[in-house]
Design a protein around this motif. Sequence first.
Motif, mmCIF file in Angstrom:
data_model
loop_
_atom_site.group_PDB
_atom_site.id
_atom_site.type_symbol
_atom_site.label_atom_id
_atom_site.label_comp_id
_atom_site.label_asym_id
_atom_site.label_seq_id
_atom_site.Cartn_x
_atom_site.Cartn_y
_atom_site.Cartn_z
ATOM 1 N N UNK A 132 23.482 7.467 17.019
ATOM 2 C CA UNK A 132 22.119 8.401 15.830
ATOM 3 C C UNK A 132 21.191 7.629 15.910
ATOM 4 N N UNK A 133 20.092 9.105 16.783
ATOM 5 C CA UNK A 133 18.198 7.923 17.273
ATOM 6 C C UNK A 133 18.074 8.315 16.121
ATOM 7 N N UNK A 134 17.349 7.521 15.999
ATOM 8 C CA UNK A 134 16.267 7.524 15.029
ATOM 9 C C UNK A 134 14.437 7.442 15.615
ATOM 10 N N UNK A 135 14.015 8.673 15.030
ATOM 11 C CA UNK A 135 12.535 8.784 15.581
ATOM 12 C C UNK A 135 11.602 8.217 14.210
ATOM 13 N N UNK A 136 11.298 7.324 14.104
ATOM 14 C CA UNK A 136 9.657 6.746 13.892
ATOM 15 C C UNK A 136 8.384 6.983 13.817
ATOM 16 N N UNK A 137 7.547 8.005 13.255
ATOM 17 C CA UNK A 137 6.320 7.480 12.998
ATOM 18 C C UNK A 137 5.761 7.615 12.114
ATOM 19 N N UNK A 138 4.795 6.434 12.084
ATOM 20 C CA UNK A 138 3.039 6.620 11.265
ATOM 21 C C UNK A 138 3.822 4.775 11.301
ATOM 22 N N UNK A 139 3.601 3.898 9.656
ATOM 23 C CA UNK A 139 3.748 2.727 9.702
ATOM 24 C C UNK A 139 5.258 2.645 8.913
ATOM 25 N N UNK A 140 5.476 1.124 9.275
ATOM 26 C CA UNK A 140 6.627 1.072 8.717
ATOM 27 C C UNK A 140 6.470 -0.636 8.048
ATOM 28 N N UNK A 141 5.880 -0.062 6.633
ATOM 29 C CA UNK A 141 5.054 -1.484 5.777
ATOM 30 C C UNK A 141 6.081 -0.918 4.775
ATOM 31 N N UNK A 142 5.689 -1.872 3.578
ATOM 32 C CA UNK A 142 6.120 -1.856 2.371
ATOM 33 C C UNK A 142 5.712 -0.725 1.800
ATOM 34 N N UNK A 174 27.516 4.698 8.749
ATOM 35 C CA UNK A 174 28.933 4.978 8.475
ATOM 36 C C UNK A 174 29.452 4.497 10.009
ATOM 37 N N UNK A 175 29.237 5.939 9.997
ATOM 38 C CA UNK A 175 30.376 6.527 11.099
ATOM 39 C C UNK A 175 29.491 6.189 13.011
ATOM 40 N N UNK A 176 28.645 5.520 12.412
ATOM 41 C CA UNK A 176 27.950 5.165 13.523
ATOM 42 C C UNK A 176 28.124 4.055 14.564
ATOM 43 N N UNK A 177 28.710 3.591 15.739
ATOM 44 C CA UNK A 177 28.273 2.713 16.433
ATOM 45 C C UNK A 177 27.011 2.564 17.810
ATOM 46 N N UNK A 178 26.794 3.546 17.346
ATOM 47 C CA UNK A 178 25.193 3.314 18.796
ATOM 48 C C UNK A 178 24.109 3.739 17.658
ATOM 49 N N UNK A 179 23.342 2.780 17.277
ATOM 50 C CA UNK A 179 22.039 2.952 16.483
ATOM 51 C C UNK A 179 20.232 3.409 17.981
ATOM 52 N N UNK A 180 20.209 4.146 17.674
ATOM 53 C CA UNK A 180 19.029 4.098 18.663
ATOM 54 C C UNK A 180 17.680 4.190 17.808
ATOM 55 N N UNK A 181 16.617 3.036 18.217
ATOM 56 C CA UNK A 181 15.335 2.955 17.545
ATOM 57 C C UNK A 181 14.372 3.651 17.796
ATOM 58 N N UNK A 220 30.701 -4.255 15.485
ATOM 59 C CA UNK A 220 30.405 -4.544 17.575
ATOM 60 C C UNK A 220 29.511 -3.528 17.197
ATOM 61 N N UNK A 221 28.857 -2.684 16.624
ATOM 62 C CA UNK A 221 27.926 -1.819 17.116
ATOM 63 C C UNK A 221 27.022 -2.366 18.157
ATOM 64 N N UNK A 222 26.067 -1.546 18.840
ATOM 65 C CA UNK A 222 24.913 -1.773 18.855
ATOM 66 C C UNK A 222 23.708 -1.235 18.561
ATOM 67 N N UNK A 223 23.041 -1.496 18.586
ATOM 68 C CA UNK A 223 21.135 -1.297 18.062
ATOM 69 C C UNK A 223 20.095 -1.362 18.964
ATOM 70 N N UNK A 224 19.350 -0.712 19.783
ATOM 71 C CA UNK A 224 18.988 -1.041 20.801
ATOM 72 C C UNK A 224 16.991 -0.751 20.039
ATOM 73 N N UNK A 225 15.796 -0.547 20.381
ATOM 74 C CA UNK A 225 14.433 -0.393 19.992
ATOM 75 C C UNK A 225 14.120 0.381 21.170
ATOM 76 N N UNK A 226 13.193 1.125 21.215
ATOM 77 C CA UNK A 226 12.576 2.079 22.470
ATOM 78 C C UNK A 226 11.478 2.264 22.341
ATOM 79 N N UNK A 227 10.471 2.089 22.964
ATOM 80 C CA UNK A 227 8.967 1.680 22.968
ATOM 81 C C UNK A 227 7.846 1.302 21.599
#
Lengths: 99, 399
Positions: A12-22, A37-44, A71-78
Amino acid sequence: MKITSEREGDCLTLKLSGRLDTSTAPSLKEVVDNELEDVQDLQIDMEQLEYVSSAGLRVLLIATKRMKAKDGTMVIHKANEGIMEVFKITGFIDILDVK
Amino acid sequence: MSKGKRAVPAWLLGISVAALIVGAVASVACLYSVNRIMEEKGRKLTDAVTRNTEQMLEIMARERLLELTVSRAEDFEEKLGAEAEPCLYPVNEIAEEVSASGQGYAFLLDDAGRVLISSRTEGEIFVCQEEAADLRGSGNEELAYLAECMAAGGSGTQKLTLDGRDAFAAYAPLKGSGWSLAAVMPVDVVRAPAVEVEKQLKMLTEREVRLQAVIFRDMLLFWTLTLAGTLVFCIAGAPAGEKPGGFRKHAGKAGKNMGIEKSNDAEKVKGIFRGSIEAVDMSQILESMEGYLKEEKIAEENRTRILVAVDEIFSNVCKYSGAGEAAIHCGISGQRVRVLFEDDGVPYNPLLQPEPDVALEAQERQIGGLGIHIVKKTMDQVIYEYAGGRNCLTIIKEG
């Protein structure tokens, strides 16, 4: 904040834009709660994200704990310099997989 | 970066300076007054003691002189009965007894007021080889009166001036001869001990006054140093670059006025939010803040740092302060940004919150405390103050 999600198998790839705040963190929390649930590889992808506050860190922490628990992975990019600064100050640079 | 020490209010500095000046002036005035009072008291005491001593000495001297004269007159009578001639011996003897210093003298007068024998060889009373004059006719009225009393066969004491010097004279008759014996003692000899007492008292008084002056000088020095130390401590305790005033000026005002009425001259101030906590819309507040920062051309990296800080601080206020009302104001001077957060909630200093452990593994991490930690690390100053029933937190980011 706008969240764009792309699913490809168990990745699953999540593309975030704007602000990640309260005020915006709850929407990411909702995705983390409902779509991992079915995700083993999370890319943000943070290319379009302006900044992250502690409310955003909280959701990122929950997400990475969940991925590690299965035992999945989560990676943050850029992530930009401001976001990297927050990761360093808080020690999240050592917790998260940032590329 | 600064940990945001609490600033010293202007009024405290003002009071410290005023107390320093008033204390110094009052101490100097007090020192001067006490010295004057001590000197005056000492002088009065010395005068009184000296006067009383003199009176006592004079009374004792006159009594002693009379007693001696009467006693010697009786001895003389016995010798006179045997020799029937006036002789110098008893007169010289009494003269020696009158004064050990040799300043006293004695003489013998007949009933015609003439000096028969005198222990003196000059002056108003001495034996003239030629015919002696009747002292009752002397130009010295006091001496004439003494001679009158002696020639009349009386006894007693008298104060008079002889040879220009004040003296006491005691006289007693030699019964059966018509002669009278007199002993004379200068007043200054009698008063000599009183003069010594006066001298000693003056020295004691001067020493006392000097001692008081030293004590007051030391007290003055002590208070001056104490006040100066307090002042220096207050000034040194104020955070660098943060002047009293500005945002905090309004803090003590009563009522619901939570805005910034005054700010530094070069600083532009804008109200970002003011109102009920229930009406808070964080997105709107952050947008308003970002708009103002962009308008004032604040560098992007600092803009995001400030927005994160505002989000961290104000979201905490909304969640935990229990406040009814809150306000945010932003002051900009060049690239320097100051943001003031106020709320009427329970007093809470977020700077006292323990530092989070940022080295823990993901599974052990707790999110609490990270917000204020980020603020403290990214801002140049963070200042907390509880004043006028409000929490006041100021963050400053230098350009």
